[in-house]
Design a protein around this motif. Sequence first.
Motif, mmCIF file in Angstrom:
data_model
loop_
_atom_site.group_PDB
_atom_site.id
_atom_site.type_symbol
_atom_site.label_atom_id
_atom_site.label_comp_id
_atom_site.label_asym_id
_atom_site.label_seq_id
_atom_site.Cartn_x
_atom_site.Cartn_y
_atom_site.Cartn_z
ATOM 1 N N VAL A 63 27.121 -27.983 -6.757
ATOM 2 C CA VAL A 63 27.616 -29.215 -7.263
ATOM 3 C C VAL A 63 26.554 -29.536 -8.308
ATOM 4 O O VAL A 63 26.719 -30.006 -9.471
ATOM 5 N N GLY A 64 25.240 -29.308 -7.973
ATOM 6 C CA GLY A 64 23.964 -29.517 -9.359
ATOM 7 C C GLY A 64 24.312 -28.933 -10.533
ATOM 8 O O GLY A 64 24.223 -29.310 -11.711
ATOM 9 N N VAL A 65 24.736 -27.733 -10.043
ATOM 10 C CA VAL A 65 25.219 -26.732 -11.443
ATOM 11 C C VAL A 65 26.391 -27.348 -12.154
ATOM 12 O O VAL A 65 26.343 -27.362 -13.423
ATOM 13 N N THR A 66 27.354 -27.627 -11.521
ATOM 14 C CA THR A 66 28.576 -28.433 -12.026
ATOM 15 C C THR A 66 27.998 -29.506 -12.927
ATOM 16 O O THR A 66 28.470 -29.880 -14.036
ATOM 17 N N PHE A 67 27.399 -30.557 -12.490
ATOM 18 C CA PHE A 67 26.848 -31.638 -13.149
ATOM 19 C C PHE A 67 26.046 -31.168 -14.338
ATOM 20 O O PHE A 67 26.316 -31.742 -15.368
ATOM 21 N N ALA A 68 25.403 -30.096 -14.259
ATOM 22 C CA ALA A 68 24.290 -29.764 -15.462
ATOM 23 C C ALA A 68 25.128 -29.214 -16.350
ATOM 24 O O ALA A 68 24.868 -29.418 -17.783
ATOM 25 N N VAL A 69 26.191 -28.496 -16.082
ATOM 26 C CA VAL A 69 27.110 -27.608 -17.133
ATOM 27 C C VAL A 69 27.866 -28.745 -17.762
ATOM 28 O O VAL A 69 28.214 -28.592 -18.971
ATOM 29 N N ASN A 70 28.537 -29.732 -16.971
ATOM 30 C CA ASN A 70 28.965 -30.797 -17.786
ATOM 31 C C ASN A 70 28.316 -31.472 -18.794
ATOM 32 O O ASN A 70 28.473 -31.991 -19.914
ATOM 33 N N HIS A 100 23.269 -36.473 -10.811
ATOM 34 C CA HIS A 100 23.405 -37.057 -11.958
ATOM 35 C C HIS A 100 22.070 -36.534 -12.968
ATOM 36 O O HIS A 100 22.425 -36.552 -14.190
ATOM 37 N N ALA A 101 20.882 -36.128 -12.367
ATOM 38 C CA ALA A 101 19.825 -35.757 -13.068
ATOM 39 C C ALA A 101 20.287 -34.478 -13.553
ATOM 40 O O ALA A 101 19.757 -33.819 -14.496
ATOM 41 N N GLY A 102 21.086 -33.810 -12.570
ATOM 42 C CA GLY A 102 21.469 -32.358 -13.155
ATOM 43 C C GLY A 102 22.191 -32.346 -14.378
ATOM 44 O O GLY A 102 22.061 -31.732 -15.398
ATOM 45 N N PHE A 103 23.079 -33.474 -14.313
ATOM 46 C CA PHE A 103 23.842 -33.912 -15.764
ATOM 47 C C PHE A 103 22.955 -33.901 -16.872
ATOM 48 O O PHE A 103 23.017 -33.397 -18.096
ATOM 49 N N SER A 104 21.980 -35.017 -16.521
ATOM 50 C CA SER A 104 20.739 -35.023 -17.599
ATOM 51 C C SER A 104 19.955 -33.888 -18.235
ATOM 52 O O SER A 104 19.663 -33.750 -19.148
ATOM 53 N N LEU A 105 19.660 -33.124 -17.185
ATOM 54 C CA LEU A 105 19.067 -31.838 -17.397
ATOM 55 C C LEU A 105 19.878 -30.946 -18.462
ATOM 56 O O LEU A 105 19.551 -30.440 -19.383
ATOM 57 N N GLY A 106 21.187 -31.015 -18.043
ATOM 58 C CA GLY A 106 22.046 -30.323 -19.018
ATOM 59 C C GLY A 106 22.224 -30.781 -20.346
ATOM 60 O O GLY A 106 22.137 -30.044 -21.255
ATOM 61 N N GLU A 157 32.785 -34.566 -4.783
ATOM 62 C CA GLU A 157 32.360 -33.699 -4.112
ATOM 63 C C GLU A 157 30.781 -33.781 -4.010
ATOM 64 O O GLU A 157 30.068 -33.639 -2.787
ATOM 65 N N GLY A 158 30.078 -34.506 -4.845
ATOM 66 C CA GLY A 158 28.675 -34.880 -4.708
ATOM 67 C C GLY A 158 28.539 -35.925 -3.755
ATOM 68 O O GLY A 158 27.428 -35.528 -2.783
ATOM 69 N N ALA A 159 29.304 -36.756 -3.566
ATOM 70 C CA ALA A 159 29.248 -37.870 -2.535
ATOM 71 C C ALA A 159 29.631 -37.295 -1.290
ATOM 72 O O ALA A 159 28.928 -37.710 -0.183
#
Length: 393
Positions: A17-24, A144-150, A127-129
């Motif tokens: 899930v973290g990877v998914t947010f980051a790639v997004n 969401h930090a993963g999204f921001s890292l992306g 999925e994250g929830a």
Amino acid sequence: MTATLEPVRLNAAKIAVGVTFAVNGLAYAGWLARAPAVRDDLGLTAAGFGLLLLCMSGAAIAAIPLAGPLVQRLGPARAVLLGSMSVVLGLIALAAGTATGTIWLAGLGLVLAGMGNSTWDVSMNVEGADVERRLGRTILPRFHAGFSLGTVLGAGVSALLAAVGVPVSVQLTLTAVLAAAVMALAVRRFTPWSPLPAGEKPAMSVREAWREPRTIMIGLILLGFGFTEGVANDWLAIALVDAYHASETIGAVGFGAFVTAMTVSRLFGGVAIERWGRVRTLRGTVVLGVAGVLLVVTNIGVPVALVGALLWGAGASLGFPVGMSAAADDPVRAALRLSVAGSIGYGAFLAGPPLIGLVAEDLGVLQAILCVFVALGIGLFASRAAKPLAEIR
């Protein structure tokens, strides 16, 4: 979606899930940080570029009400894969449009990207929830930090490629290929999903979800903070280039400062939420957002604007993860409530780009950014709705 999982399996799902947010985030920032180049390659004015952005935001708002039912039917993993592949095709079309100067093709690419991102966004939050509930601690802000890292990675790569003169069309194509490869693997590690037995009705209908006052108020939280985030995403780099007469590289650096602050705030936001609660934490971020926007629009100088970008990023950071977590408090109804709240929240992305573009055409981009204060006021007004369902009951 609530059966017990072995720790190893749950940890694999958490990483996926973290990877998914980051790639997004990477796919999203891969072109937003190069927004000035896209605008210039297509020969658009500020108003014209705002209308082009409407292709993406309009498609997103139109598609997001369908995302909840789609997740219920297909499950988060398949829905995320479907949405991400639509984004991939959209980036390829946008790359072709900028390379050839074809506005309609770039618009088509943004339509595909907007539609896909809506499905991707709702599905990965469901999925994250679910992973957050299974772990028993506040972790959605870290996703969401993963999204921001992306987005930080995307902004950094964009600044580097802009500095060495790589065309934005090449960057978009490479981003699309990378996103397709990673997402095809990541969704295989999601938590198991069980469809409803044949003939059994869902616990809630779409109409019922739209009639819930709390869900509507959560949508207003997403709208207020989403507008605050979206304006920075779409216009911060352009503001630095146009109003401050900075280079495109500095524009990308400013966008990077914004998303870096969002990343750090989201990484540690869970601690603040568990200590002070969702409502008080949201209200604190509003204060930071107001301070940051003020520093950007005062036009004192680039260093001050970059500090403002940092505060703006911190102020916008927790609205979406807190709102999504609140909408998903009840796992049985999470998908539909997320799609309803998200439909309202994505109104920010529908109204924001053309509004800022039209105002900027007459008054200038810095004056147009003042609209963010209204959005922060809406987020502050609706913040009480983020209180957990368990506390309300």
